[in-house]
Write an enzyme that holds these catalytic residues in place. Structure first.
Site, short mmCIF file in Angstrom:
data_model
loop_
_atom_site.label_atom_id
_atom_site.label_comp_id
_atom_site.label_asym_id
_atom_site.label_seq_id
_atom_site.Cartn_x
_atom_site.Cartn_y
_atom_site.Cartn_z
N HIS A 18 -0.58 -3.05 6.62
CA HIS A 18 0.50 -2.07 6.83
C HIS A 18 0.58 -1.67 8.31
O HIS A 18 1.66 -1.58 8.88
CB HIS A 18 0.24 -0.79 6.02
CG HIS A 18 0.29 -0.95 4.53
ND1 HIS A 18 -0.63 -0.38 3.68
CD2 HIS A 18 1.16 -1.63 3.74
CE1 HIS A 18 -0.32 -0.68 2.43
NE2 HIS A 18 0.75 -1.43 2.43
N LYS A 42 3.20 8.88 -12.28
CA LYS A 42 2.11 7.92 -12.08
C LYS A 42 1.21 8.45 -10.99
O LYS A 42 1.64 8.63 -9.84
CB LYS A 42 2.67 6.54 -11.67
CG LYS A 42 3.39 5.86 -12.79
CD LYS A 42 3.75 4.43 -12.42
CE LYS A 42 4.73 3.83 -13.42
NZ LYS A 42 5.56 2.80 -12.79
N ARG A 91 4.05 -10.96 2.34
CA ARG A 91 2.90 -11.87 2.20
C ARG A 91 3.37 -13.02 1.33
O ARG A 91 4.43 -12.93 0.70
CB ARG A 91 1.74 -11.16 1.49
CG ARG A 91 1.02 -10.16 2.35
CD ARG A 91 0.27 -9.16 1.50
NE ARG A 91 1.22 -8.42 0.69
CZ ARG A 91 0.88 -7.47 -0.16
NH1 ARG A 91 -0.36 -7.17 -0.36
NH2 ARG A 91 1.81 -6.83 -0.84
N SER A 128 -3.61 -2.93 -0.75
CA SER A 128 -4.22 -1.65 -1.13
C SER A 128 -5.11 -1.85 -2.36
O SER A 128 -6.17 -1.23 -2.48
CB SER A 128 -3.14 -0.61 -1.45
OG SER A 128 -2.38 -0.34 -0.30
P1 ADP Z 1 4.64 -1.36 -2.66
O1 ADP Z 1 3.88 -0.61 -3.71
O2 ADP Z 1 6.07 -0.97 -2.50
O3 ADP Z 1 4.44 -2.87 -2.66
P2 ADP Z 1 2.70 -1.24 -0.60
O4 ADP Z 1 2.12 0.03 -0.13
O5 ADP Z 1 1.83 -2.16 -1.35
O6 ADP Z 1 4.00 -0.85 -1.35
O7 ADP Z 1 3.31 -2.02 0.65
C1 ADP Z 1 4.36 -1.51 1.43
C2 ADP Z 1 4.97 -2.65 2.23
O8 ADP Z 1 3.99 -3.26 3.04
C3 ADP Z 1 5.56 -3.77 1.39
O9 ADP Z 1 6.69 -4.28 2.05
C4 ADP Z 1 4.46 -4.79 1.36
O10 ADP Z 1 4.95 -6.10 1.13
C5 ADP Z 1 3.91 -4.65 2.77
N1 ADP Z 1 2.52 -5.10 2.86
C6 ADP Z 1 1.52 -4.83 2.02
N2 ADP Z 1 0.37 -5.43 2.42
C7 ADP Z 1 0.68 -6.12 3.55
C8 ADP Z 1 -0.08 -6.98 4.44
N3 ADP Z 1 -1.35 -7.27 4.21
N4 ADP Z 1 0.56 -7.50 5.50
C9 ADP Z 1 1.86 -7.24 5.70
N5 ADP Z 1 2.63 -6.46 4.91
C10 ADP Z 1 2.05 -5.90 3.85
#
Ligand code: ADP
Length: 168
Positions: A18, A42, A91, A128
Site C-alpha cells: 500500500h 463487519k 497485483r 493485509s
Molecule cells: P480491498 O479490501 O479493497 O482490496 P486493500 O486494503 O486490500 O483493500 O487494498 C487497497 C488497494 O491496494 C487495492 O487496490 C489493492 O489492490 C491494493 N494493494 C493491496 N496490496 C497491494 C500490494 N502488495 N501492492 C500493490 N497494491 C496493493
C-alpha cells in the site's frame, strides 16, 4: 487546480505494498486521501481507529497524504472531496475484480477516473491478510509492513492472544 486522489481500501492493516502505491501516487497527485471504506457490520481485525493511527504513522513524512474512513459509497466521498481519481494497486490476479469495481464506479461517478498502478515485484506476495496470518504466529513482518508499525502489529496480536482470540 489541486489534483486530489482517493486511495480506498480496507487497510487492515496498511502494508508495504500500500505504501509503495501511495509514494508513487504522490508523483501524480498533489494530495492523496487514504480512505478506509468499511461496512460497520463487519468488524475486521484492527478497529478502524487503530487502522487510521497506523496509516498516519506510516505517512508522517509524506506531505499531501491524509486519511479518513467512510461507510458509504466511495464515489460519493470522492465527489465530495473534489477528487479527480481513485487510485488502486494491481497485483497478479486482481484485475477481474478491480475492472468490475472500476466499471461500477464509473457509472456512479463518470467524473472520477480509476487509475491502476501495477504492484512492484517485491510486493507481489504482500497483502493485509498475509500480514495478519504471519503476525498471528509471531513471524517476522520484515518487508511486509513499514518497520515503524511492526511492533504495533505484534502488540495487537499479543493482546488478542492474551484474550484467547489469536492463534497459537
Ligand atoms: P480491498 O479490501 O479493497 O482490496 P486493500 O486494503 O486490500 O483493500 O487494498 C487497497 C488497494 O491496494 C487495492 O487496490 C489493492 O489492490 C491494493 N494493494 C493491496 N496490496 C497491494 C500490494 N502488495 N501492492 C500493490 N497494491 C496493493
Amino acid at each position: 487546480m489541486e489534483r486530489i486522489a482517493i486511495y480506498p481500501g480496507s487497510f487492515d492493516p496498511i502494508t508495504a505494498g500500500h505504501m509503495d502505491i501511495i509514494r508513487r501516487g504522490l508523483k501524480l497527485f498533489d494530495r492523496i486521501i487514504v480512505l478506509i471504506t468499511h461496512n460497520p457490520d463487519k468488524k475486521g481485525c484492527f478497529p478502524v481507529e487503530e487502522r487510521l493511527r497506523l496509516i498516519r504513522k506510516c505517512c508522517e513524512g509524506l506531505p499531501g497524504v491524509s486519511c479518513d474512513s467512510y461507510t458509504g459509497l466511495t464515489t460519493e466521498y470522492a465527489v465530495r472531496a473534489g477528487a479527480c481519481a481513485m487510485l488502486r494497486g494491481l497485483r497478479a490476479g486482481d484485475w477481474a475484480g478491480e475492472q468490475n469495481l472500476a466499471l461500477i464506479n464509473s457509472r456512479l461517478a463518470p467524473e472520477v477516473e480509476t487509475l491502476f498502478l501495477s504492484c512492484m515485484p517485491e510486493h507481489s506476495m504482500v497483502s493485509s491478510s498475509a500480514v495478519r496470518e504471519l503476525a498471528s504466529y509471531g513471524a517476522s513482518l520484515e518487508g511486509y509492513v513499514l518497520p515503524c508499525i511492526e511492533a504495533d502489529i505484534r502488540d495487537h496480536f499479543l493482546t488478542l492472544k492474551q484474550k484467547g482470540n489469536g492463534h497459537g
